[in-house]
Every structure is written in structure tokens, then in C-alpha cells.
Design a protein around this motif. Structure first.
Motif, short mmCIF file in Angstrom:
data_model
loop_
_atom_site.label_atom_id
_atom_site.label_comp_id
_atom_site.label_asym_id
_atom_site.label_seq_id
_atom_site.Cartn_x
_atom_site.Cartn_y
_atom_site.Cartn_z
N LEU A 217 21.01 64.66 64.94
CA LEU A 217 20.70 66.03 64.54
C LEU A 217 20.71 66.18 63.02
O LEU A 217 19.90 66.93 62.44
N ARG A 218 21.61 65.47 62.35
CA ARG A 218 21.64 65.51 60.89
C ARG A 218 20.38 64.86 60.31
O ARG A 218 19.77 65.38 59.36
N ALA A 219 19.98 63.73 60.89
CA ALA A 219 18.78 63.04 60.41
C ALA A 219 17.53 63.88 60.67
O ALA A 219 16.55 63.78 59.91
N ALA A 220 17.55 64.71 61.72
CA ALA A 220 16.39 65.55 62.02
C ALA A 220 16.13 66.57 60.91
O ALA A 220 15.02 67.06 60.77
N THR A 221 17.15 66.85 60.11
CA THR A 221 16.98 67.79 58.99
C THR A 221 16.49 67.07 57.72
O THR A 221 16.34 67.70 56.68
N GLY A 222 16.30 65.76 57.84
CA GLY A 222 15.85 64.98 56.68
C GLY A 222 16.95 64.31 55.91
O GLY A 222 16.68 63.68 54.88
N HIS A 223 18.17 64.39 56.36
CA HIS A 223 19.31 63.78 55.67
C HIS A 223 19.89 62.66 56.54
O HIS A 223 20.21 62.89 57.71
N HIS A 224 20.04 61.50 55.95
CA HIS A 224 20.53 60.33 56.71
C HIS A 224 21.91 59.90 56.23
O HIS A 224 22.31 58.75 56.42
N ASP A 225 22.67 60.82 55.62
CA ASP A 225 23.97 60.45 55.09
C ASP A 225 25.01 60.25 56.20
O ASP A 225 26.07 59.66 55.95
N LEU A 226 24.73 60.69 57.43
CA LEU A 226 25.67 60.51 58.54
C LEU A 226 25.24 59.42 59.51
O LEU A 226 25.80 59.30 60.60
N ASP A 227 24.25 58.63 59.10
CA ASP A 227 23.80 57.55 59.99
C ASP A 227 24.91 56.55 60.30
O ASP A 227 24.88 55.86 61.34
N VAL A 228 25.88 56.48 59.40
CA VAL A 228 27.00 55.55 59.62
C VAL A 228 27.76 55.90 60.90
O VAL A 228 28.44 55.04 61.49
N LEU A 229 27.65 57.16 61.36
CA LEU A 229 28.32 57.55 62.60
C LEU A 229 27.78 56.77 63.80
O LEU A 229 28.48 56.59 64.80
N ALA A 230 26.53 56.32 63.70
CA ALA A 230 25.97 55.52 64.80
C ALA A 230 26.72 54.20 64.94
O ALA A 230 26.95 53.71 66.06
N ASP A 231 27.08 53.61 63.79
CA ASP A 231 27.88 52.37 63.84
C ASP A 231 29.25 52.64 64.44
O ASP A 231 29.76 51.87 65.26
N GLY A 232 29.87 53.76 64.00
CA GLY A 232 31.17 54.11 64.56
C GLY A 232 31.09 54.40 66.05
O GLY A 232 32.02 54.09 66.81
N ALA A 233 29.97 54.99 66.47
CA ALA A 233 29.79 55.29 67.89
C ALA A 233 29.76 54.01 68.72
O ALA A 233 30.29 53.95 69.83
N TRP A 234 29.11 52.95 68.18
CA TRP A 234 29.08 51.70 68.93
C TRP A 234 30.45 51.04 68.98
O TRP A 234 30.80 50.38 69.97
N VAL A 235 31.26 51.22 67.93
CA VAL A 235 32.64 50.73 67.98
C VAL A 235 33.39 51.41 69.13
O VAL A 235 34.16 50.77 69.85
N ALA A 236 33.14 52.70 69.32
CA ALA A 236 33.75 53.42 70.44
C ALA A 236 33.27 52.83 71.77
O ALA A 236 34.03 52.72 72.74
N THR A 237 31.99 52.43 71.83
CA THR A 237 31.45 51.82 73.05
C THR A 237 32.13 50.48 73.33
O THR A 237 32.44 50.15 74.48
N ILE A 238 32.36 49.70 72.28
CA ILE A 238 33.06 48.42 72.45
C ILE A 238 34.46 48.66 73.01
O ILE A 238 34.89 47.99 73.96
N ALA A 239 35.16 49.64 72.43
CA ALA A 239 36.50 49.95 72.93
C ALA A 239 36.44 50.45 74.37
O ALA A 239 37.31 50.12 75.19
N SER A 240 35.41 51.22 74.70
CA SER A 240 35.25 51.73 76.07
C SER A 240 35.04 50.57 77.05
O SER A 240 35.64 50.54 78.13
N GLY A 241 34.18 49.62 76.67
CA GLY A 241 33.93 48.48 77.54
C GLY A 241 35.19 47.65 77.77
O GLY A 241 35.46 47.21 78.89
#
Length: 412
Positions: free
Chosen positions: A212-236
Motif C-alpha cells: 500500500l505504501r508503494a502504491a503511493t509511489g514511495h518504496h521506503d517501506l519495501d524492507v518490510l517485505a524482507d521482514g515479512a519473509w523472516v516471519a514466514t520462516i519463523a512460522s514454518g
């Protein structure tokens, strides 16, 4: 550097899940239990998720299918499939909800939701026009300028919230009255499942926020995608640990029951009833060993039918009425088991029948017993019933009943 570390972690988890899933799939081939099959399927689906989200594999699959980010869609579809499996598995863990009609109603109610969501995701991906470059972990944030991609992320997030919430609610009120120890083990497994599902929610929050942040033209929170995958690793890892812990607990209970049944097996089984050895590796499988023992005991009790006498069961019942404080029995593992009148009657009857067979003294026609006490227990409860019978073989009331009947026989 991050992609190199991610590749190592993903492939390691994939290998571990594949090994565990394959082992459960092999076990499921000789066991009709649906829970076992679902466990194998969840592990293998999860392993595939980690495999295709490994950057080199992600890019290779995209190149081969001429769709650079197709793995981003596949990860979402497979994750929904995993949650759907877990959802059904939690239903099976409820003894009162695992009947075929109830399972059928649940599948009929939820299958359209999961299938419809996956079809919607595929359609949104197809019409999005998202092409290259390949963006492992960052598919939706990188293409958030496309409305269909944003819609895809929103649909996926909403569907996962519904599925995860339903699965967590299903975890409440678990009861296994025939095996409270296993119910406790499943409860601990469920806690790890809840942790894993909670981490999945963290993954959703990270990806949705970044998109949603990137949809506004700002990609400063893209790092959250990496953090989200870390959460997936912990979930697995949490989900795998919960399943492995449950499997180990189940094996421990199988070994305990196998040991508990040894005394009953020695009482009723003759050498000609011992099954021929199976495959060499079958000796290491506690489930096979336990099934063999139960089958041999079942055949042994049937062979004792001509020697069954009603006297031991009636004596145990009379003694139990005069010893109402005798409420426990001790298993071979030292556990205190509740006194079970039917199991005690069956134990006394089988001991008496085995003695009569050895001495060739059949009961008189008037006292002949047509059915062993407890013979009508449901098939799903047979194992627990036989364990209770074995535990009562040396119960004081059963021993006292045997002495009483032997004295009565001598006096006659």
C-alpha cells in the motif's frame, strides 16, 4: 548477501520439511488415518513454498514459464492450501467433529472459499500485466503501481485473515476422552500452530503495508517485505516443531501401549497365532508393532471363546460393589489408571479362560459365556480398551476374584 543467506535458510528448511513430509506420506500408505495424510501434505506443501521462494529457483521457474514473477502467485496459492489443510486438521483433532458427515459439511462449506480465492488470485495476476524483472520477496511492492497487483495483495490478505481466524477458533475446546495424555500433547502442538498462524499474520501485515505504501509511489517501506519473509520462516519452524513434537509424543504413547499389552498378549496368544515377521524395517515402526500385537490379541481372545465362563465377571462385579474405594489401577509405566469394571471383568474372564484351556476344563453349558465383556466397544476405542484390560490383569479385585472362583471350583 541477503539473497545468499535466504537461499541457504530456505533450502535447509525445505530439505527438513521434505524429509518429514515424505516419512509421513510413507506411513500414510499403510494407515487410513486422514490426519496422517494431511500432516504429510502440509509439510510437503510448505517445503515447496520455501523452495520456489528461494531466489535462484524463483528466477529459474519464472524464466522457464516466461512469467518472471509467477512464483509470487504460486507462494500465495500454496500458502492458502497449507492453511486449508491445517484448518481441516484441527477439525479432525476434535473427537466429536471427525465423523464423516461433519467433515463433509465442513468441506462443502469451506472448499468454495479456498478454491474461489485461488481462482481470483490467478485471474488478478493474469490481468495485472506484471512482467519483469523478477522480484523475489518483493513482487507486490515492486508492481504496486498496477491496480490488479494491489487488489491481489488485498484479496490474499483478507482471505488469509478469515482462514487463520477460523483455524485458531477451531483449536478451542479440544477433547480426546479416550486418550487424555495424547489430547494434552495435541494441545501443546496446537499452541505451536497458533504461534505459527500468528506469525503468518505478521507476514500479511508486512506485505500489505509495503504494498500500500508503494502504491503511493514511495518504496521506503519495501524492507518490510524482507521482514515479512523472516516471519514466514519463523512460522514454518514453529509449525514443523509442533508437528514433529506431536509425532514423537504419538510414538511414545504407541511404545507405552505396546509394552502395556505384553502381559495380555502372553495371557491369550498361543505360538500358532503369532504373525510372521514383516519387512525388516517394519520392526522399527512402533505403529506396525502395536497393530500386530492388537491383531494377535484379538485372534487369541476369539480362540478362547469355548472356555469363557460367566463366573469371573460376576465375581468381579460383586467384589467391586463391596470395594467402592478401589478406583485405580497401575499401568506398566507406573501411571495410575481409573478402575474400569468392564475391563476388570474382561481381564478376569480371559485369565480364567486361559487357565481352563491349559487344564482342559471347559465351563458347564449353563455357565458358558457367549461374548467377552467389552467386545462391543467401537473399533476406534479398541486399543484403549485393550490397554485398560491389560492394566487390570493384576488388579487386586481381579486377583481376588480368581482365588474365589478357584476355591469354588475345588469345593464343587
Amino acid at each position: 548477501m541477503w539473497h545468499t543467506i535466504l537461499t541457504i535458510i530456505n533450502l535447509t528448511i525445505c530439505a527438513a520439511m521434505t524429509a518429514a513430509g515424505t516419512a509421513k506420506a510413507v506411513a500414510a500408505r499403510r494407515d487410513p488415518d486422514l490426519t496422517l495424510k494431511l500432516t504429510a501434505s502440509v509439510l510437503l506443501h510448505a517445503a515447496l513454498i520455501f523452495l520456489i521462494n528461494t531466489p535462484p529457483v524463483y528466477r529459474t521457474v519464472g524464466d522457464r514459464l516466461h512469467s518472471p514473477n509467477i512464483c509470487g502467485l504460486l507462494v500465495y496459492c500454496l500458502t492458502l492450501a497449507c492453511v486449508g489443510h491445517a484448518h481441516l486438521m484441527t477439525q479432525l483433532w476434535h473427537a466429536q467433529r471427525r465423523s464423516r458427515p461433519m467433515l463433509g459439511r465442513m468441506v462443502a462449506r469451506w472448499a468454495p472459499f479456498y478454491i474461489g480465492t485461488i481462482i481470483t488470485l490467478v485471474i488478478l495476476y493474469a490481468v495485472s500485466g506484471a512482467g519483469g524483472p523478477s522480484r523475489p520477496l518483493h513482487f507486490t511492492p515492486s508492481f504496486a503501481h498496477l491496480p490488479a497487483v494491489v487488489a491481489l495483495q488485498c484479496v490474499y490478505t483478507g482471505a488469509m485473515l478469515i482462514a487463520v481466524s477460523a483455524s485458531v477458533l477451531q483449536c478451542r475446546g479440544l477433547t480426546l476422552p479416550q486418550n487424555p495424555d495424547l489430547a494434552d500433547a495435541i494441545s501443546r502442538c496446537l499452541r505451536w500452530f497458533v504461534i505459527a498462524l500468528s506469525l503468518d499474520l505478521a507476514n500479511l501485515a508486512g506485505y500489505l503495508t509495503a504494498t500500500l505504501r508503494a502504491a503511493t509511489g514511495h518504496h521506503d517501506l519495501d524492507v518490510l517485505a524482507d521482514g515479512a519473509w523472516v516471519a514466514t520462516i519463523a512460522s514454518g519452524l514453529a509449525a514443523t516443531y509442533g508437528l514433529v513434537r506431536l509425532v514423537l509424543s504419538s510414538r511414545r504413547h504407541e511404545r507405552t501401549d505396546h509394552k502395556q499389552l505384553r502381559t495380555l498378549w502372553k495371557t491369550v496368544v498361543t505360538p500358532d497365532l503369532v504373525l510372521a515377521p514383516g519387512l525388516l524395517w517394519g520392526g522399527w515402526d512402533t505403529r506396525i508393532a502395536l497393530s500386530r500385537r492388537i491383531t494377535e490379541i484379538r485372534d487369541g481372545t476369539r480362540r478362547l471363546a469355548p472356555w469363557l465362563d460367566t463366573a469371573p465377571a460376576r465375581t468381579v462385579e460383586k467384589l467391586a460393589l463391596h470395594h467402592s474405594k478401589t478406583t485405580t489401577s497401575i499401568g506398566t509405566d507406573g501411571r495410575q489408571l481409573p478402575f474400569d469394571l468392564v475391563a476388570a471383568q474382561a481381564a478376569a474372564t480371559l485369565i480364567d479362560a486361559a487357565r481352563r484351556r491349559r487344564t482342559d476344563t471347559p465351563p458347564t453349558n449353563e455357565l458358558n459365556l457367549t461374548a467377552l465383556p467389552g467386545i462391543d466397544v467401537p473399533a476406534i476405542e479398541e486399543r484403549a480398551h485393550l490397554v485398560r484390560v491389560a492394566a487390570h490383569l493384576d488388579h487386586p479385585l481381579v486377583v481376588q476374584a480368581q482365588r474365589h472362583d478357584e476355591r469354588a471350583a475345588v469345593s464343587i
